[in-house]
Design a protein around this motif. Structure first.
Motif: not given
Length: 272
Positions: A9-10, A60-63, A132-137
């Motif tokens: 989900s990340r 895909c969920p994307v930031t 955000t970066l620490r929570g990235a898949r």
């Protein structure tokens, strides 16, 4: 200490360039001092932004993380990303405008690009969204974020933060000409320092990195240099070669399409 496994989900985070593409396809050969007709189009672009859009279109969920100018082009580029469903975490520059890329497209659909140095080249570590970066898949970088500093320090810091959170990392080498201009050994030294899990070179970039002209030998060299990475070698109408730690070498043929415009094709492939 072992890293936590990435959660499905990340999001995938794509960091780098968000710019405007000016696509120019002349009807005839451009002559010095001459004039001709052709197709001109203004479109949102930038390698990292393109990949973000196509990954989102694939579900895909994307930031996206990057930098634009505090101007109307920056507002529009950010709006376009968000309208595609991409979460945009964008820093604003008061000193530099939003980037513009000129893509000259020939009759075969191949492009030559001129990239302006603008706000997207000025991203700095202190502007990064750490949570955000620490929570990235997964974190995707393009070599456009590595060719000069800034934004190199920001990209390398982002990779370290993402790895802290258990993310995997990928790289698109970006430009054979920029690799040559930076210097092959200098570029390889930068790439060697980051534990990339996936690499997306095209044929020209693989040659610039490896010094090999044959795609199979170039892939051999890349796999030897980066044994922990899945290498996806893009070869235009010849398809792609893939090989990785758990992936035997396989050739994926190209689909029987007529090339019209190769701008962003590699980004779309990588994002999907």
């Amino acid at each position: 200490m072992s890293q936590p496994p990435p959660s499905p989900s990340r999001p995938l985070v794509s960091l780098g360039d968000l710019a405007w593409d000016v696509l120019a396809k002349p009807d005839t050969v451009l002559l010095p001092g001459g004039d001709t007709t052709g197709r001109l189009e203004l479109s949102g672009g930038g390698s990292a932004a393109n990949l973000a859009v196509w990954a989102r279109r694939a579900g895909c969920p994307v930031t996206f993380v990057g930098k634009v100018g505090r101007d109307r082009f920056g507002d529009l580029a950010t709006y376009e990303l968000r309208s595609e469903g991409v979460r945009a975490e964008v820093s604003l520059s008061d000193e530099q405008p939003t980037g513009v890329i000129l893509a000259l497209i020939d009759g075969r659909g191949q492009r030559a690009m001129l990239t302006g140095r603008a706000a997207d080249w000025e991203l700095r570590p202190e502007e990064l969204p750490g949570d955000t970066l620490r929570g990235a898949r997964h974190l995707h970088l393009t070599a456009w974020s590595l060719f000069r500093d800034p934004p190199r320090a920001a990209a390398l810091t982002a990779a370290a933060l993402a790895r802290e959170g258990g993310a995997t990392l990928s790289l698109d080498p970006g430009s054979f000409q920029m690799i040559q201009q930076l210097g092959r050994e200098t570029f390889l030294g930068i790439v060697d320092a980051v534990p990339f899990d996936v690499m997306f070179p095209n044929d020209d970039e693989a040659r610039a990195m490896s010094g090999e002209t044959d795609p199979g030998l170039a892939l051999d060299w890349l796999r030897g240099r980066y044994p922990r990475a899945l290498v996806v070698l893009k070869m235009d109408d010849e398809g792609a070669l893939l090989e990785g730690p758990g992936q035997p070498r396989v050739h994926v043929p190209a689909t029987a399409d007529r090339p019209v415009d190769a701008t962003g094709a590699g980004d779309a492939f990588g994002g999907a």
